[in-house]
Structure formats: structure tokens, C-alpha cells
Design a protein around this motif. Structure first.
Motif, PDB file in Angstrom:
ATOM      1  N   GLY A  37      87.048  28.298   7.281  1.00 29.16           N
ATOM      2  CA  GLY A  37      87.216  26.988   6.665  1.00 29.16           C
ATOM      3  C   GLY A  37      86.312  26.665   5.492  1.00 29.16           C
ATOM      4  O   GLY A  37      86.134  25.498   5.152  1.00 29.16           O
ATOM      5  N   LYS A  38      85.753  27.678   4.849  1.00 25.90           N
ATOM      6  CA  LYS A  38      84.838  27.419   3.725  1.00 25.90           C
ATOM      7  C   LYS A  38      85.520  26.625   2.608  1.00 25.90           C
ATOM      8  O   LYS A  38      84.947  25.678   2.076  1.00 25.90           O
ATOM      9  N   THR A  39      86.747  26.963   2.274  1.00 28.96           N
ATOM     10  CA  THR A  39      87.463  26.273   1.203  1.00 28.96           C
ATOM     11  C   THR A  39      87.845  24.855   1.610  1.00 28.96           C
ATOM     12  O   THR A  39      87.992  23.977   0.759  1.00 28.96           O
ATOM     13  N   SER A  40      87.955  24.598   2.904  1.00 31.73           N
ATOM     14  CA  SER A  40      88.328  23.257   3.368  1.00 31.73           C
ATOM     15  C   SER A  40      87.290  22.209   3.016  1.00 31.73           C
ATOM     16  O   SER A  40      87.579  21.008   3.066  1.00 31.73           O
ATOM     17  N   ILE A  41      86.106  22.631   2.638  1.00 29.19           N
ATOM     18  CA  ILE A  41      85.060  21.691   2.227  1.00 29.19           C
ATOM     19  C   ILE A  41      85.523  20.886   1.013  1.00 29.19           C
ATOM     20  O   ILE A  41      85.111  19.748   0.822  1.00 29.19           O
ATOM     21  N   VAL A  42      86.411  21.459   0.203  1.00 31.57           N
ATOM     22  CA  VAL A  42      86.916  20.748  -0.981  1.00 31.57           C
ATOM     23  C   VAL A  42      87.531  19.408  -0.571  1.00 31.57           C
ATOM     24  O   VAL A  42      87.243  18.371  -1.175  1.00 31.57           O
ATOM     25  N   ALA A  43      88.374  19.401   0.448  1.00 33.93           N
ATOM     26  CA  ALA A  43      89.034  18.158   0.876  1.00 33.93           C
ATOM     27  C   ALA A  43      88.012  17.122   1.330  1.00 33.93           C
ATOM     28  O   ALA A  43      88.139  15.938   1.012  1.00 33.93           O
ATOM     29  N   ARG A  44      86.997  17.552   2.055  1.00 33.31           N
ATOM     30  CA  ARG A  44      85.954  16.617   2.501  1.00 33.31           C
ATOM     31  C   ARG A  44      85.201  16.045   1.307  1.00 33.31           C
ATOM     32  O   ARG A  44      84.940  14.844   1.241  1.00 33.31           O
ATOM     33  N   LEU A  45      84.858  16.891   0.333  1.00 32.35           N
ATOM     34  CA  LEU A  45      84.153  16.417  -0.858  1.00 32.35           C
ATOM     35  C   LEU A  45      85.014  15.435  -1.652  1.00 32.35           C
ATOM     36  O   LEU A  45      84.514  14.445  -2.188  1.00 32.35           O
ATOM     37  N   GLN A  46      86.322  15.694  -1.711  1.00 33.16           N
ATOM     38  CA  GLN A  46      87.220  14.761  -2.392  1.00 33.16           C
ATOM     39  C   GLN A  46      87.228  13.406  -1.692  1.00 33.16           C
ATOM     40  O   GLN A  46      87.189  12.367  -2.343  1.00 33.16           O
ATOM     41  N   ASP A  47      87.291  13.413  -0.369  1.00 37.30           N
ATOM     42  CA  ASP A  47      87.279  12.157   0.389  1.00 37.30           C
ATOM     43  C   ASP A  47      85.989  11.378   0.154  1.00 37.30           C
ATOM     44  O   ASP A  47      86.007  10.157   0.033  1.00 37.30           O
ATOM     45  N   LEU A  48      84.871  12.089   0.084  1.00 37.62           N
ATOM     46  CA  LEU A  48      83.573  11.427  -0.056  1.00 37.62           C
ATOM     47  C   LEU A  48      83.280  10.942  -1.476  1.00 37.62           C
ATOM     48  O   LEU A  48      82.569   9.965  -1.655  1.00 37.62           O
ATOM     49  N   THR A  49      83.824  11.634  -2.477  1.00 39.81           N
ATOM     50  CA  THR A  49      83.469  11.313  -3.865  1.00 39.81           C
ATOM     51  C   THR A  49      84.591  10.642  -4.651  1.00 39.81           C
ATOM     52  O   THR A  49      84.325  10.001  -5.659  1.00 39.81           O
ATOM     53  N   GLY A  50      85.840  10.861  -4.250  1.00 34.19           N
ATOM     54  CA  GLY A  50      86.978  10.358  -5.019  1.00 34.19           C
ATOM     55  C   GLY A  50      87.321  11.206  -6.223  1.00 34.19           C
ATOM     56  O   GLY A  50      88.157  10.825  -7.041  1.00 34.19           O
ATOM     57  N   MET A  51      86.709  12.383  -6.354  1.00 32.97           N
ATOM     58  CA  MET A  51      86.946  13.248  -7.515  1.00 32.97           C
ATOM     59  C   MET A  51      88.148  14.166  -7.313  1.00 32.97           C
ATOM     60  O   MET A  51      88.473  14.538  -6.181  1.00 32.97           O
ATOM     61  N   ASP A  52      88.763  14.547  -8.422  1.00 30.30           N
ATOM     62  CA  ASP A  52      89.787  15.583  -8.417  1.00 30.30           C
ATOM     63  C   ASP A  52      89.103  16.928  -8.212  1.00 30.30           C
ATOM     64  O   ASP A  52      87.900  17.069  -8.456  1.00 30.30           O
ATOM     65  N   ALA A  53      89.888  17.919  -7.804  1.00 28.86           N
ATOM     66  CA  ALA A  53      89.330  19.241  -7.548  1.00 28.86           C
ATOM     67  C   ALA A  53      90.123  20.315  -8.261  1.00 28.86           C
ATOM     68  O   ALA A  53      91.332  20.199  -8.459  1.00 28.86           O
ATOM     69  N   ALA A  54      89.416  21.363  -8.633  1.00 30.99           N
ATOM     70  CA  ALA A  54      90.014  22.581  -9.160  1.00 30.99           C
ATOM     71  C   ALA A  54      89.573  23.715  -8.253  1.00 30.99           C
ATOM     72  O   ALA A  54      88.378  23.995  -8.147  1.00 30.99           O
ATOM     73  N   ILE A  55      90.535  24.318  -7.568  1.00 32.14           N
ATOM     74  CA  ILE A  55      90.238  25.478  -6.726  1.00 32.14           C
ATOM     75  C   ILE A  55      90.740  26.700  -7.482  1.00 32.14           C
ATOM     76  O   ILE A  55      91.945  26.847  -7.703  1.00 32.14           O
ATOM     77  N   LEU A  56      89.813  27.535  -7.905  1.00 32.65           N
ATOM     78  CA  LEU A  56      90.162  28.732  -8.656  1.00 32.65           C
ATOM     79  C   LEU A  56      90.207  29.903  -7.696  1.00 32.65           C
ATOM     80  O   LEU A  56      89.178  30.297  -7.140  1.00 32.65           O
ATOM     81  N   ASP A  57      91.393  30.451  -7.474  1.00 37.07           N
ATOM     82  CA  ASP A  57      91.589  31.599  -6.596  1.00 37.07           C
ATOM     83  C   ASP A  57      91.183  32.850  -7.379  1.00 37.07           C
ATOM     84  O   ASP A  57      92.011  33.497  -8.017  1.00 37.07           O
ATOM     85  N   VAL A  58      89.902  33.175  -7.362  1.00 36.47           N
ATOM     86  CA  VAL A  58      89.336  34.189  -8.252  1.00 36.47           C
ATOM     87  C   VAL A  58      90.012  35.551  -8.130  1.00 36.47           C
ATOM     88  O   VAL A  58      90.370  36.146  -9.141  1.00 36.47           O
ATOM     89  N   PRO A  59      90.261  36.100  -6.923  1.00 39.33           N
ATOM     90  CA  PRO A  59      90.883  37.426  -6.885  1.00 39.33           C
ATOM     91  C   PRO A  59      92.326  37.443  -7.390  1.00 39.33           C
ATOM     92  O   PRO A  59      92.827  38.486  -7.792  1.00 39.33           O
ATOM     93  N   GLY A  60      92.983  36.301  -7.416  1.00 42.32           N
ATOM     94  CA  GLY A  60      94.370  36.243  -7.875  1.00 42.32           C
ATOM     95  C   GLY A  60      94.513  35.908  -9.349  1.00 42.32           C
ATOM     96  O   GLY A  60      95.623  35.681  -9.821  1.00 42.32           O
ATOM     97  N   MET A  61      93.403  35.880 -10.090  1.00 45.61           N
ATOM     98  CA  MET A  61      93.449  35.455 -11.484  1.00 45.61           C
ATOM     99  C   MET A  61      93.378  36.632 -12.445  1.00 45.61           C
ATOM    100  O   MET A  61      92.801  37.668 -12.145  1.00 45.61           O
ATOM    101  N   ASP A  62      93.960  36.395 -13.610  1.00 46.79           N
ATOM    102  CA  ASP A  62      93.820  37.304 -14.740  1.00 46.79           C
ATOM    103  C   ASP A  62      93.102  36.524 -15.837  1.00 46.79           C
ATOM    104  O   ASP A  62      93.033  35.292 -15.789  1.00 46.79           O
ATOM    105  N   ILE A  96      84.644  21.768  -8.290  1.00 43.97           N
ATOM    106  CA  ILE A  96      85.095  23.086  -8.728  1.00 43.97           C
ATOM    107  C   ILE A  96      84.727  24.088  -7.648  1.00 43.97           C
ATOM    108  O   ILE A  96      83.555  24.264  -7.318  1.00 43.97           O
ATOM    109  N   CYS A  97      85.731  24.731  -7.094  1.00 43.78           N
ATOM    110  CA  CYS A  97      85.534  25.741  -6.058  1.00 43.78           C
ATOM    111  C   CYS A  97      85.978  27.088  -6.609  1.00 43.78           C
ATOM    112  O   CYS A  97      87.158  27.264  -6.945  1.00 43.78           O
ATOM    113  N   LEU A  98      85.040  28.011  -6.749  1.00 41.57           N
ATOM    114  CA  LEU A  98      85.362  29.379  -7.151  1.00 41.57           C
ATOM    115  C   LEU A  98      85.623  30.154  -5.858  1.00 41.57           C
ATOM    116  O   LEU A  98      84.743  30.786  -5.294  1.00 41.57           O
ATOM    117  N   ASP A  99      86.870  30.048  -5.392  1.00 42.22           N
ATOM    118  CA  ASP A  99      87.246  30.550  -4.071  1.00 42.22           C
ATOM    119  C   ASP A  99      87.340  32.069  -4.062  1.00 42.22           C
ATOM    120  O   ASP A  99      87.952  32.666  -4.949  1.00 42.22           O
TER     121      ASP A  99
END
Length: 177
Positions: A37-62, A96-99
Motif C-alpha cells: 500500500g505504499k502508493t495508497s498514501i497519495v489518497a490520504r495526502l490528497q484528503d489531508l491537503t486538498g491538493m491534486d496528485a501526479a502519480i508517475l508510473d516510472v517503470p512504464g514510462m518512456d 508527486i509520487c514517483l511510483d
């Protein structure tokens, strides 16, 4: 909670989220077993801060998924513009989550590495957005990395020059108690 770089901790998911919020200029690497559940922290941070999130799936990127060179004909130079889907162009602080950063290809990690700078992080030629959180409780974008333990045998590694820029925190398995 204040930390020095390269200090290693073992936290639960809630503590890890609290640590990220309390230290917005640190680059925290959450390492732990696959699927805890490491990536699930993004949802909790969004709830606490009201900020938008960018989750970058690093191994799937070019490289083209991250930023593209743009020619500045007047100055005869090039700049790198980040992909609009990340939201850096909005100027609003964000999460920003560098997943799965530790599984990314070397050229992708190199392109993302300037995000790990403590005082002027950027993607391409665009600085990470700063400013007050929508909930008014803090300031600046929050950024963290995730990956599995190198000992899990699933292909994760962190180079020395990256390890010097992050605080590695081992995430414990969640418990039901």
C-alpha cells in the motif's frame, strides 16, 4: 518529526504519510514489500491537503512521456516542457509520487532526477509548483518515491547519487490490530 538525509526508518503507512507532510523539502523513499500500500498514501495526502496528485508510473514510462524538447527559435536554444498530464504547468502545489522509481530504466530515472533536488526541484525546465495548500495547513508540493526492498528480488535498485538525495524509510506491513 525532523530528519537528516540518509537516516533509515521503519514506519507504518500512516506514519509515512505524516512524515511526508511534515518534511515537504525532503525526498522520502518508501521501500517495502510488494503490495503493502505504499502508493495508497497519495489518497490520504490528497484528503489531508486538498491538493491534486501526479502519480508517475516510472517503470512504464518512456522519455517522451515525461518531457519533450521544444525549440526556441529566437534564442537558438531548446527547453524541455513536461507533459501536461502531470499538472506542473498549473503553478499549484501538488502531490508527486514517483511510483516504483527503483524499477525504472536508467534514462527515465535520469530525466526525473532533477525532481529530487531539495531546494529547486524541476521537471524538464519547469520548477515544481509551490504555494499554500488548498486547506491552508501547509505550503509547497509534496513529493515522494516508492519501491520495493532490494532484498525482495523483484529488480529494485537505487544508485548512490540518488541515495544521497533521499531518506529511505522502510514501510511495515499493515496490521489489523
Amino acid at each position: 518529526m525532523s530528519l537528516d538525509l540518509n537516516e533509515k526508518l521503519k514506519l507504518d503507512l500512516e506514519e509515512a504519510g505524516d512524515l511526508i507532510m511534515a518534511n515537504p523539502t525532503l525526498r522520502i523513499m518508501l521501500a517495502g514489500e510488494p503490495g503493502i500500500g505504499k502508493t495508497s498514501i497519495v489518497a490520504r495526502l490528497q484528503d489531508l491537503t486538498g491538493m491534486d496528485a501526479a502519480i508517475l508510473d516510472v517503470p512504464g514510462m518512456d522519455l517522451g512521456d515525461i518531457a519533450m524538447p521544444v525549440i526556441e527559435h529566437d534564442t537558438r536554444t531548446t527547453r524541455y516542457y513536461p507533459n501536461a498530464r502531470f499538472g506542473f504547468h498549473t503553478g499549484q502545489p501538488m502531490i508527486i509520487c514517483l511510483d516504483e522509481y527503483t524499477k525504472g530504466a536508467t534514462p527515465i530515472k535520469n530525466m526525473l532526477h532533477p525532481l529530487l533536488e531539495q531546494f529547486r526541484p524541476r521537471l524538464g525546465d519547469v520548477l515544481v509548483p509551490t504555494g499554500a495548500w488548498p486547506n491552508g495547513q501547509g505550503e509547497g508540493s509534496l513529493m515522494f518515491l516508492t519501491g520495493n526492498n532490494e532484498t525482495d528480488g523483484v529488480g529494485d535498485s537505487l544508485q548512490g547519487h540518488t541515495r544521497q538525495r533521499v531518506v529511505v524509510c522502510e514501510v511495515r506491513k499493515p496490521s489489523y490490530t
